[in-house]
Design a protein around this motif. Structure first.
Motif, mmCIF file in Angstrom:
data_model
loop_
_atom_site.group_PDB
_atom_site.id
_atom_site.type_symbol
_atom_site.label_atom_id
_atom_site.label_comp_id
_atom_site.label_asym_id
_atom_site.label_seq_id
_atom_site.Cartn_x
_atom_site.Cartn_y
_atom_site.Cartn_z
ATOM 1 N N HIS A 1 15.081 6.090 4.436
ATOM 2 C CA HIS A 1 14.341 4.819 4.406
ATOM 3 C C HIS A 1 13.767 4.592 3.006
ATOM 4 C CE1 HIS A 1 14.640 5.286 8.778
ATOM 5 N NE2 HIS A 1 14.055 6.471 8.647
ATOM 6 N N TYR A 2 14.625 4.583 2.032
ATOM 7 C CA TYR A 2 14.188 4.606 0.628
ATOM 8 C C TYR A 2 13.294 3.426 0.274
ATOM 9 C CZ TYR A 2 14.461 5.107 -4.430
ATOM 10 O OH TYR A 2 14.144 5.255 -5.759
ATOM 11 N N TYR A 3 13.591 2.242 0.779
ATOM 12 C CA TYR A 3 12.874 1.033 0.361
ATOM 13 C C TYR A 3 11.685 0.687 1.261
ATOM 14 C CZ TYR A 3 16.884 0.367 -2.678
ATOM 15 O OH TYR A 3 17.852 0.537 -3.635
ATOM 16 N N MET A 4 11.363 1.557 2.195
ATOM 17 C CA MET A 4 10.214 1.307 3.062
ATOM 18 C C MET A 4 8.939 1.866 2.426
ATOM 19 S SD MET A 4 11.490 -0.366 5.544
ATOM 20 C CE MET A 4 10.202 -0.330 6.782
ATOM 21 N N ILE A 5 7.796 1.396 2.922
ATOM 22 C CA ILE A 5 6.491 1.860 2.469
ATOM 23 C C ILE A 5 5.884 2.711 3.575
ATOM 24 C CG2 ILE A 5 4.176 1.174 1.711
ATOM 25 C CD1 ILE A 5 5.396 -1.485 0.802
ATOM 26 N N HIS A 6 5.476 3.918 3.223
ATOM 27 C CA HIS A 6 4.914 4.830 4.228
ATOM 28 C C HIS A 6 3.517 4.366 4.639
ATOM 29 C CE1 HIS A 6 3.809 8.566 6.241
ATOM 30 N NE2 HIS A 6 5.083 8.893 6.213
ATOM 31 N N TRP B 1 6.631 6.944 -10.716
ATOM 32 C CA TRP B 1 5.224 6.757 -10.352
ATOM 33 C C TRP B 1 5.081 5.669 -9.294
ATOM 34 C CZ3 TRP B 1 1.826 2.617 -10.703
ATOM 35 C CH2 TRP B 1 0.484 2.910 -10.487
ATOM 36 N N ILE B 2 5.817 4.582 -9.468
ATOM 37 C CA ILE B 2 5.777 3.490 -8.487
ATOM 38 C C ILE B 2 6.263 3.984 -7.132
ATOM 39 C CG2 ILE B 2 6.816 1.282 -7.821
ATOM 40 C CD1 ILE B 2 4.675 0.939 -9.872
ATOM 41 N N LYS B 3 7.372 4.722 -7.135
ATOM 42 C CA LYS B 3 7.926 5.211 -5.871
ATOM 43 C C LYS B 3 6.982 6.191 -5.204
ATOM 44 C CE LYS B 3 10.820 5.288 -2.631
ATOM 45 N NZ LYS B 3 10.962 4.074 -1.812
ATOM 46 N N ARG B 4 6.305 6.997 -5.999
ATOM 47 C CA ARG B 4 5.375 7.975 -5.447
ATOM 48 C C ARG B 4 4.215 7.294 -4.709
ATOM 49 N NH1 ARG B 4 5.150 10.746 -9.680
ATOM 50 N NH2 ARG B 4 6.716 12.301 -9.102
ATOM 51 N N GLN B 5 3.837 6.101 -5.166
ATOM 52 C CA GLN B 5 2.748 5.371 -4.503
ATOM 53 C C GLN B 5 3.146 4.868 -3.125
ATOM 54 O OE1 GLN B 5 0.013 5.828 -6.350
ATOM 55 N NE2 GLN B 5 1.517 6.674 -7.773
#
Length: 557
Positions: A76-81, A41-45
């Motif tokens: 870019h797994y740890y980036m925020i879109h 859920w956190i990653k989906r945000q």
């Protein structure tokens, strides 16, 4: 006029997907460990959010959004879109936090002592601003020139350092903490007050946060699709109010330090409130040149000159906004709004059912993307060469995926790109119906379509870059053998038989070869329908991303 569908064909008027559901792509990357569902859920945000209007505007289709998610997770797994829900809600919260800070700081600047409650609030706001800087280094951005999403951490960091970093970092200096420390250490009350006031005056640098505030407000406007003109007026009024508030606080501190005669006696119980009102009136006069008299104080002279300069800029900006109001009907967005009003009046006067009226609005929004233009007039003003280059850029990549067109001369391909016409379909629109006579081929620029058998069974999905209907385009009086329905908002390009024949009429050998290939493939389709071939020989039902599509073009459609 299109022919009626055969009676034996099931009427598929709505897309309710019966194919196996696509696997949640997060399952591949978060498959085990503690708190799996919470971590997903956190990653989906942090990933691209389908409900964000900017996602629909720049990515356009569900297929592109899903592909964007895969690229995000893999590279870019740890980036925020930049189009994520986390980024959207965080910026909304920071608008409130920065506005609160810009209101509190000039007021506290006038106090001789800072209370513990206010100090805690100020520290909390500074912590939020520090977290905002960290998020700035981890948040991707939309490149204004290429209109592409940049998620590379190195590029993101370089853009942030060259842009807003200094205006975000310098306001983190909290002089209130230093002033409280000096008050606790000093024994001389006179020098203590003077020193702490000088240190707390450094808080004026926090006004730099106003630049970040305007950036976040612009993005909030894009999210809620507010009118640009009304938003600009609101932003101008807010910034003017904040500048007046800050100038009032600074003027009071300077006047108090220089012991100006027009300040009332400090022994008065309404000393602070009354003097702030007096300073506000003075600042208002400075900004708008109302009954203004030059000061004789050398301490206030630099402030007065700065206030006059800001006032001139504000007045010029006000005038420009008024002129923009007069000319607003000439802008593309307001033309769009005018056409939108005409559309509403039309469907109301014609008593169009709400369901159809809603589809008309969706079509209008998708086609013009909130900015009205007349494509035919624009293309007529361009040279033939430029029109050809634009068509080639849009359509050439679509023709590359058609096996039957690969051996054609470049001149023919160039001519075909100029003959293709754009069509837009809304979700659940029927593009082709099984049993109808076809005379054109479709190319999917963006979007996704679902393919059904004549019996109404869903076969697959086709997405960006796909195509269908080439046999019907080449062979005369050929019926469609499948129904195609739009799943997404679809931007298609259509190539008719008439245009195709006009492009290859000077190549008779090429036409005969193309016709022979089409007849052979059509016979394969007929044999498949009678059970001589297995459908698996023609269909590749799933890609690595989990999206259904035809490995080979849908020749039989």
């Amino acid at each position: 006029m299109p022919l009626r569908a055969r009676k034996s064909v099931t009427d598929v008027s709505n897309h309710n997907c019966t194919l196996p559901q696509e696997e949640d792509i997060l399952v591949r990357y978060i498959s085990g460990g503690y708190f799996v569902m919470f971590r997903r859920w956190i990653k989906r945000q942090t990933m691209v959010w389908e409900s964000n209007p900017r996602s629909k505007m720049y990515l356009k289709s569900t297929f592109n959004i899903r592909r964007e998610k895969i690229i995000h997770l893999e590279d870019h797994y740890y980036m925020i879109h930049p189009f994520s829900s986390m980024k959207c809600y965080w910026e909304f919260m920071m608008i409130i936090a920065i506005t609160l800070m810009l209101i509190i700081v000039p007021i506290v600047l006038c106090w001789e002592h800072v209370t513990s409650g206010v100090l805690v609030l100020r520290i909390t706001l500074d912590i939020l601003c520090f977290i905002d800087i960290l998020i700035g280094f981890q948040s991707g951005y939309l490149d204004d020139k290429t209109k592409k999403i940049i998620l590379s951490q190195k590029k993101v960091a370089m853009k942030y350092l060259k842009g807003r970093f200094l205006t975000d970092f310098l306001p983190l200096i909290n002089s209130d903490i230093m002033s409280v420390f000096m008050e606790s250490q000093s024994t001389d009350s006179t020098s203590n007050i003077s020193g702490t006031n000088s240190i707390r005056f450094m808080n004026i640098i926090k006004i730099l946060r106003i630049f970040t505030l305007t950036v976040y407000m612009n993005r909030l406007r894009e999210f809620y699709q507010y009118s640009i003109f009304r938003f600009k007026m609101f932003k101008l009024l807010l910034i003017t109010f904040l500048l007046l508030l800050w100038a009032t606080g600074v003027l009071f501190v300077l006047a108090r330090e220089s012991e100006e005669e027009w300040l009332i006696n400090p022994d008065d119980e309404n000393y602070l409130n009354t003097n702030l009102v007096i300073c506000f009136v003075e600042v208002f006069d400075f900004f708008f040149l109302i009954d203004h008299y030059p000061t004789k104080s050398l301490i206030l002279l630099p402030f007065e000159l700065a206030a006059l300069a800001v006032g001139v800029v504000l007045q010029m900006y006000f005038i420009s906004q008024i002129l923009q109001l007069v000319e607003k009907h000439k802008t593309s967005e307001n033309k769009y709004n005018d056409k939108n009003i005409q559309l509403h009046n039309y469907v109301r006067n014609k008593q169009v059912p709400p369901s159809i009226a809603s589809k008309c609005q969706d079509y209008f929004d998708f086609k013009f993307q909130k900015s009205y233009y007349r494509e035919s007039e624009i293309l007529q003003t361009l040279s033939t060469t430029l029109r050809s280059e634009i068509n080639s850029h849009i359509c050439e990549r679509l023709l590359e995926n058609v096996d039957i067109l690969k051996d054609m001369p470049f001149s023919v391909i160039t001519m075909l790109t100029g003959l293709m016409e754009e069509e837009i379909y809304l979700p659940n629109d029927i593009i082709t119906r099984a049993g109808d006579i076809g005379d054109c081929m479709y190319f999917i620029s963006s979007g996704m379509v679902a393919v059904y058998t004549p019996g109404g069974k869903e076969i697959c999905h086709i997405s960006n870059g796909g195509n269908f209907g080439e046999v019907c385009m080449i062979m005369k009086h050929t019926s469609r053998v499948a129904t195609v329905i739009a799943v997404d908002y679809c931007d298609l390009y259509v190539l008719s038989r008439k245009c195709f024949l006009s492009a290859i009429k000077t190549y008779p050998d090429l036409y005969r070869k193309t016709m022979a290939i089409s007849k052979k493939r059509m016979s394969q389709v007929v044999q498949t329908q009678h059970g001589r071939y297995r459908p698996e020989e023609f269909y590749d039902m799933r890609t690595p991303e989990g999206v259904f599509y035809f490995k080979k073009s849908l020749y039989e459609l």
